[in-house]
Design a protein around this motif. Structure first.
Motif, PDB file in Angstrom:
ATOM      1  N   ARG A 192      -4.517   5.641   3.655  1.00 19.43           N
ATOM      2  CA  ARG A 192      -3.859   4.436   3.133  1.00 19.43           C
ATOM      3  C   ARG A 192      -4.530   4.043   1.832  1.00 19.43           C
ATOM      4  N   HIS A 209       0.827  -1.204   0.000  1.00 19.85           N
ATOM      5  CA  HIS A 209       0.000   0.000   0.000  1.00 19.85           C
ATOM      6  C   HIS A 209       0.868   1.264   0.000  1.00 19.85           C
ATOM      7  N   HIS A 258      -4.569   1.107  -1.185  1.00 16.79           N
ATOM      8  CA  HIS A 258      -4.151  -0.268  -1.528  1.00 16.79           C
ATOM      9  C   HIS A 258      -4.119  -0.446  -3.011  1.00 16.79           C
TER      10      HIS A 258
END
Length: 162
Positions: free
Chosen positions: A160, A144, A162
């Protein structure tokens, strides 16, 4: 507007990434400023932190410093030398102001010589102080990206991807 000391207190992760990148061997920062016609100019820069302030030093009478004298807005990017961005990547936005205080300039030159051996003590040089108006980092992790953003008076916000 935020001085370096306040910035590091409010955005410690971004400040850490920023300080680490220009010190890596072979790395410079890229300074974005605005030309007279409003188009961007990108120039290499070696910013320094001195007396708890971020400084933009360099040769006098350069176009990048003429740009900052005319319009103080800038973006400073830790030039990403490795494609995996293993040390992270940081950007700072702010306002630059020319330093004419001779005592401060002399202290700066003395400290620079002490730390690096680069001698500006008897030379003319440009020196701009900064106020930081925003910042961000990108850090690549295994699966990530962590993107951290900061605005004055607020804590860092991490996202975050991914």
């Amino acid at each position: 507007m935020t001085a370096w000391k306040e910035f590091t207190a409010q955005a410690p992760n971004i400040a850490t990434v920023f300080k680490r990148r220009p010190r890596a061997p072979g790395n410079l920062c890229l300074l974005a400023a605005l030309r007279r016609d409003g188009s961007p100019r990108i120039s290499p820069m070696e910013p320094l932190i001195f007396e708890e302030q971020l400084w933009l030093p360099g040769m006098p009478a350069t176009t990048k410093f003429a740009d900052l004298e005319r319009d103080p807005r800038f973006c400073l990017h830790t030039a990403t030398a490795d494609p995996p961005v293993s040390d992270g990547d940081a950007k700072l936005w702010g306002l630059a102001h020319i330093v004419s205080d001779n005592a401060l300039r002399q202290r700066f030159a003395n400290k620079l010589f002490e730390e690096t051996g680069f001698d500006l003590r008897e030379q003319e040089f440009a020196l701009f102080g900064t106020d930081i108006t925003g910042a961000s980092t990108v850090e690549v992790c295994n699966d990530h990206l962590d993107i951290t953003v900061w605005n004055p008076g607020e804590p860092e916000k991490a996202v975050r991807k991914h």
